[in-house]
Write a protein that holds these residues in place. Structure first.
Motif, PDB file in Angstrom:
ATOM      1  N   ALA A 192       0.872  -1.229  -0.026  1.00 12.31           N
ATOM      2  CA  ALA A 192       0.110  -0.070  -0.089  1.00 12.31           C
ATOM      3  C   ALA A 192       0.956   1.269   0.156  1.00 12.31           C
ATOM      4  CB  ALA A 192      -0.946   0.088   1.300  1.00 12.31           C
ATOM      5  N   GLY A 193       0.262   2.345  -0.470  1.00 12.69           N
ATOM      6  CA  GLY A 193       1.051   3.423  -0.619  1.00 12.69           C
ATOM      7  C   GLY A 193       0.944   3.999   0.613  1.00 12.69           C
ATOM      8  N   THR A 194       2.191   5.095   0.892  1.00 15.58           N
ATOM      9  CA  THR A 194       2.294   5.762   2.200  1.00 15.58           C
ATOM     10  C   THR A 194       1.163   6.721   2.536  1.00 15.58           C
ATOM     11  OG1 THR A 194       4.666   5.683   2.107  1.00 15.58           O
ATOM     12  CG2 THR A 194       3.641   7.305   3.758  1.00 15.58           C
ATOM     13  N   THR A 195       0.598   7.372   1.611  1.00 17.66           N
ATOM     14  CA  THR A 195      -0.480   8.375   1.766  1.00 17.66           C
ATOM     15  C   THR A 195      -1.904   7.704   1.809  1.00 17.66           C
ATOM     16  OG1 THR A 195      -0.377   9.002  -0.639  1.00 17.66           O
ATOM     17  CG2 THR A 195       0.736  10.270   0.792  1.00 17.66           C
ATOM     18  N   GLU A 196      -1.828   6.255   0.926  1.00 19.03           N
ATOM     19  CA  GLU A 196      -3.115   5.589   1.134  1.00 19.03           C
ATOM     20  C   GLU A 196      -3.683   5.263   2.413  1.00 19.03           C
ATOM     21  OE1 GLU A 196      -4.766   1.586  -0.854  1.00 19.03           O
ATOM     22  OE2 GLU A 196      -2.870   2.083  -1.159  1.00 19.03           O
ATOM     23  N   ILE A 197      -2.764   5.206   3.341  1.00 15.62           N
ATOM     24  CA  ILE A 197      -3.194   4.602   4.760  1.00 15.62           C
ATOM     25  C   ILE A 197      -3.922   5.792   5.343  1.00 15.62           C
ATOM     26  CG2 ILE A 197      -2.534   3.726   7.006  1.00 15.62           C
ATOM     27  CD1 ILE A 197      -2.248   1.777   4.761  1.00 15.62           C
ATOM     28  N   PRO A 198      -3.427   6.807   5.705  1.00  8.93           N
ATOM     29  CA  PRO A 198      -4.321   7.852   6.332  1.00  8.93           C
ATOM     30  C   PRO A 198      -5.648   8.193   5.510  1.00  8.93           C
ATOM     31  CG  PRO A 198      -2.303   8.919   5.558  1.00  8.93           C
ATOM     32  CD  PRO A 198      -2.283   7.420   5.251  1.00  8.93           C
ATOM     33  N   GLU A 199      -5.511   8.140   4.272  1.00 10.32           N
ATOM     34  CA  GLU A 199      -6.610   8.519   3.453  1.00 10.32           C
ATOM     35  C   GLU A 199      -7.693   7.428   3.637  1.00 10.32           C
ATOM     36  OE1 GLU A 199      -5.145   8.721  -0.444  1.00 10.32           O
ATOM     37  OE2 GLU A 199      -4.035  10.855  -0.140  1.00 10.32           O
ATOM     38  N   LEU A 200      -7.414   6.123   3.606  1.00  8.62           N
ATOM     39  CA  LEU A 200      -8.339   5.032   4.022  1.00  8.62           C
ATOM     40  C   LEU A 200      -8.979   5.356   5.481  1.00  8.62           C
ATOM     41  CD1 LEU A 200      -6.432   1.902   2.887  1.00  8.62           C
ATOM     42  CD2 LEU A 200      -8.623   2.868   1.910  1.00  8.62           C
ATOM     43  N   LEU A 201      -8.241   5.709   6.346  1.00 13.26           N
ATOM     44  CA  LEU A 201      -8.675   5.769   7.967  1.00 13.26           C
ATOM     45  C   LEU A 201      -9.707   6.902   7.834  1.00 13.26           C
ATOM     46  CD1 LEU A 201      -5.361   5.451   9.728  1.00 13.26           C
ATOM     47  CD2 LEU A 201      -6.942   3.605   9.365  1.00 13.26           C
ATOM     48  N   VAL A 202      -9.255   7.797   7.355  1.00 12.09           N
ATOM     49  CA  VAL A 202     -10.342   9.098   7.195  1.00 12.09           C
ATOM     50  C   VAL A 202     -11.682   8.663   6.676  1.00 12.09           C
ATOM     51  CG1 VAL A 202     -10.895  11.469   6.636  1.00 12.09           C
ATOM     52  CG2 VAL A 202      -8.334  10.969   7.638  1.00 12.09           C
ATOM     53  N   ALA A 203     -11.516   8.022   5.435  1.00 14.62           N
ATOM     54  CA  ALA A 203     -12.636   7.629   4.656  1.00 14.62           C
ATOM     55  C   ALA A 203     -13.505   6.872   5.412  1.00 14.62           C
ATOM     56  CB  ALA A 203     -11.916   7.211   3.171  1.00 14.62           C
ATOM     57  N   ALA A 204     -12.902   5.973   6.185  1.00 13.24           N
ATOM     58  CA  ALA A 204     -13.719   4.890   6.950  1.00 13.24           C
ATOM     59  C   ALA A 204     -14.457   5.663   8.045  1.00 13.24           C
ATOM     60  CB  ALA A 204     -12.542   3.782   7.366  1.00 13.24           C
ATOM     61  N   ARG A 245      -9.888  16.313  10.582  1.00 11.10           N
ATOM     62  CA  ARG A 245      -8.728  15.608  11.193  1.00 11.10           C
ATOM     63  C   ARG A 245      -8.014  16.482  12.407  1.00 11.10           C
ATOM     64  NH1 ARG A 245      -4.275  13.831   7.153  1.00 11.10           N
ATOM     65  NH2 ARG A 245      -3.395  12.611   8.963  1.00 11.10           N
ATOM     66  N   VAL A 246      -7.869  15.955  13.547  1.00  7.58           N
ATOM     67  CA  VAL A 246      -7.252  16.722  14.685  1.00  7.58           C
ATOM     68  C   VAL A 246      -5.795  15.787  14.901  1.00  7.58           C
ATOM     69  CG1 VAL A 246      -7.215  17.686  16.912  1.00  7.58           C
ATOM     70  CG2 VAL A 246      -9.365  17.475  15.783  1.00  7.58           C
ATOM     71  N   ILE A 247      -4.457  16.643  14.409  1.00 10.80           N
ATOM     72  CA  ILE A 247      -3.505  15.939  14.611  1.00 10.80           C
ATOM     73  C   ILE A 247      -2.717  16.564  15.840  1.00 10.80           C
ATOM     74  CG2 ILE A 247      -1.495  15.507  13.682  1.00 10.80           C
ATOM     75  CD1 ILE A 247      -2.846  15.486  10.780  1.00 10.80           C
ATOM     76  N   HIS A 248      -2.147  15.884  16.765  1.00 10.84           N
ATOM     77  CA  HIS A 248      -1.278  16.136  17.846  1.00 10.84           C
ATOM     78  C   HIS A 248       0.125  15.747  17.438  1.00 10.84           C
ATOM     79  CE1 HIS A 248      -4.388  17.404  20.650  1.00 10.84           C
ATOM     80  NE2 HIS A 248      -5.210  16.507  20.127  1.00 10.84           N
ATOM     81  N   ARG A 249       1.050  16.656  17.401  1.00  7.52           N
ATOM     82  CA  ARG A 249       2.285  16.245  17.093  1.00  7.52           C
ATOM     83  C   ARG A 249       3.215  16.748  18.309  1.00  7.52           C
ATOM     84  NH1 ARG A 249       1.320  17.731  12.059  1.00  7.52           N
ATOM     85  NH2 ARG A 249       1.332  16.205  10.330  1.00  7.52           N
ATOM     86  N   GLY A 250       3.940  15.480  19.285  1.00  7.99           N
ATOM     87  CA  GLY A 250       4.577  15.940  20.430  1.00  7.99           C
ATOM     88  C   GLY A 250       3.807  16.997  21.634  1.00  7.99           C
ATOM     89  N   GLY A 251       4.529  17.979  22.077  1.00  8.78           N
ATOM     90  CA  GLY A 251       3.665  18.771  22.910  1.00  8.78           C
ATOM     91  C   GLY A 251       3.198  20.150  22.336  1.00  8.78           C
ATOM     92  N   SER A 252       3.215  19.950  20.936  1.00  5.78           N
ATOM     93  CA  SER A 252       2.545  21.163  20.253  1.00  5.78           C
ATOM     94  C   SER A 252       1.149  21.141  20.130  1.00  5.78           C
ATOM     95  CB  SER A 252       2.920  21.296  18.777  1.00  5.78           C
ATOM     96  OG  SER A 252       2.680  19.930  18.082  1.00  5.78           O
ATOM     97  N   ALA A 253       0.489  22.334  19.959  1.00  2.86           N
ATOM     98  CA  ALA A 253      -1.109  22.311  20.062  1.00  2.86           C
ATOM     99  C   ALA A 253      -1.622  21.627  18.645  1.00  2.86           C
ATOM    100  CB  ALA A 253      -1.461  23.992  19.662  1.00  2.86           C
ATOM    101  N   PRO A 254      -2.907  21.225  18.944  1.00  2.00           N
ATOM    102  CA  PRO A 254      -3.442  20.307  17.975  1.00  2.00           C
ATOM    103  C   PRO A 254      -3.611  21.429  16.525  1.00  2.00           C
ATOM    104  CG  PRO A 254      -4.785  20.456  19.856  1.00  2.00           C
ATOM    105  CD  PRO A 254      -3.595  21.293  19.909  1.00  2.00           C
ATOM    106  N   GLU A 255      -3.282  20.507  15.442  1.00  2.00           N
ATOM    107  CA  GLU A 255      -3.455  21.049  13.925  1.00  2.00           C
ATOM    108  C   GLU A 255      -4.729  20.461  13.568  1.00  2.00           C
ATOM    109  OE1 GLU A 255      -1.249  20.800   9.708  1.00  2.00           O
ATOM    110  OE2 GLU A 255      -0.199  20.007  11.561  1.00  2.00           O
ATOM    111  N   HIS A 256      -5.623  21.173  13.095  1.00  2.00           N
ATOM    112  CA  HIS A 256      -6.806  20.761  12.574  1.00  2.00           C
ATOM    113  C   HIS A 256      -6.662  20.813  11.029  1.00  2.00           C
ATOM    114  CE1 HIS A 256      -9.010  21.117  16.257  1.00  2.00           C
ATOM    115  NE2 HIS A 256      -8.062  21.939  16.659  1.00  2.00           N
ATOM    116  N   ARG A 257      -7.254  19.690  10.277  1.00  2.00           N
ATOM    117  CA  ARG A 257      -7.206  19.761   8.766  1.00  2.00           C
ATOM    118  C   ARG A 257      -8.508  19.257   8.609  1.00  2.00           C
ATOM    119  NH1 ARG A 257      -1.539  16.648   7.231  1.00  2.00           N
ATOM    120  NH2 ARG A 257      -0.151  18.005   7.923  1.00  2.00           N
ATOM    121  N   VAL A 258      -9.206  20.131   7.573  1.00  3.19           N
ATOM    122  CA  VAL A 258     -10.275  19.668   6.854  1.00  3.19           C
ATOM    123  C   VAL A 258      -9.812  18.532   5.844  1.00  3.19           C
ATOM    124  CG1 VAL A 258     -12.386  20.438   5.757  1.00  3.19           C
ATOM    125  CG2 VAL A 258     -11.351  21.653   7.542  1.00  3.19           C
ATOM    126  N   THR A 259     -10.674  17.564   5.846  1.00 11.11           N
ATOM    127  CA  THR A 259     -10.451  16.623   4.614  1.00 11.11           C
ATOM    128  C   THR A 259     -11.614  16.507   3.703  1.00 11.11           C
ATOM    129  OG1 THR A 259     -10.918  14.779   6.102  1.00 11.11           O
ATOM    130  CG2 THR A 259      -8.596  15.479   5.745  1.00 11.11           C
TER     131      THR A 259
END
Length: 259
Positions: A192-204, A245-259
């Motif tokens: 599976a392609g690297t970008t395919e995985i998060p796309e599948l998770l969100v689509a599900a 999507r709400v993404i947390h990276r380390g101790g940083s504030a959440p990054e919100h992305r609309v998909t």
């Protein structure tokens, strides 16, 4: 023979030809190198009072570790032979439960959720080697099983793993035995392609709470004695209340992305 039948028989054949010796499967690393690290990434987001499901449990090595961190652990696998391995390793049934289940069988997945309720999910390297038409169904199975209260941990090989596997296959004397057995049984790692995985998770219908790079430890070694590790990426997921999507990276504030 249909694609799903080919895939199922490939795994049955693989596990029938695998002994009960720990580490005979190339991915059967000690939990200290796999599930222990993964659970430390999952638990800040998860309710440990919920049961945990190990999807694609194989011989149950990681499931038995998960049972030490959660009150109840259930491992499921497509292969009957894999489940038999897992049950033999825990003959008294005192540590974990195991059952055969196809993640592409939406009805069976739904029945499991009805039986145990919302659960945490652990899935290590299942989507990347699934047949392409089945990958969306596997992601949807995660969404069904976590329900509204559970959280999921998903780790999948990235495309960079193909380069690592190619190097390993070109070792002096050819591919090492454990890798050769994977190829001989028609299994396709890192398909599976690297970008395919998060796309599948969100689509599900899942939202990604946290993610990051990792490496999946293998039970083979390089010529210099160092452990083979395959580049991968991990995701902690929950059922999405709505788009985005709400993404947390380390101790940083959440990054919100609309998909």
């Amino acid at each position: 023979m249909s694609v799903s039948e080919r895939y199922r028989e490939a795994w049955e054949s693989y596990w029938r030809g695998t002994s009960d010796a720990p580490g005979e499967a190339i991915w059967d690393a000690d939990p200290s190198l796999s599930a222990a690290r993964d659970v430390d990434r999952l638990t800040p987001h998860a309710d440990p009072s919920l049961p945990i499901l190990d999807l694609g449990c194989g011989n149950g090595t990681q499931t038995r570790y998960l049972a030490t961190r959660f009150g109840r652990a259930l491992g499921v696998d497509l292969s009957h032979a894999a489940v038999e391995h897992a049950r033999r390793a825990d003959a008294a049934g005192a540590v974990a439960e195991f059952r055969q289940l196809s993640l592409t069988d939406a009805a069976a997945v739904g029945e499991l959720h009805e039986r145990i309720g919302d659960a945490n999910v652990y899935m290590r390297a299942v989507i990347h080697q699934s047949d392409a038409p089945d990958r969306r169904l596997v992601a949807e199975a995660v969404a069904t099983l976590v329900g509204h209260r559970g959280r999921g941990f998903v780790a999948e090989l990235t495309e960079e793993s193909k380069t690592t596997l190619a190097r390993l296959a070109e070792s002096p004397g050819g591919p090492p035995l454990k890798l050769r057995r994977v190829f001989d049984h028609g299994l396709r790692p890192a398909d599976a392609g690297t970008t395919e995985i998060p796309e599948l998770l969100v689509a599900a219908g899942l939202r990604i709470l946290a993610e990051g790079p990792t490496a999946l430890a293998q039970t083979e070694q390089w010529a210099d004695g160092s452990r083979v590790e395959l580049p991968a990426r991990w995701f902690v997921v929950a059922r999405a209340p709505g788009p985005g999507r709400v993404i947390h990276r380390g101790g940083s504030a959440p990054e919100h992305r609309v998909t």
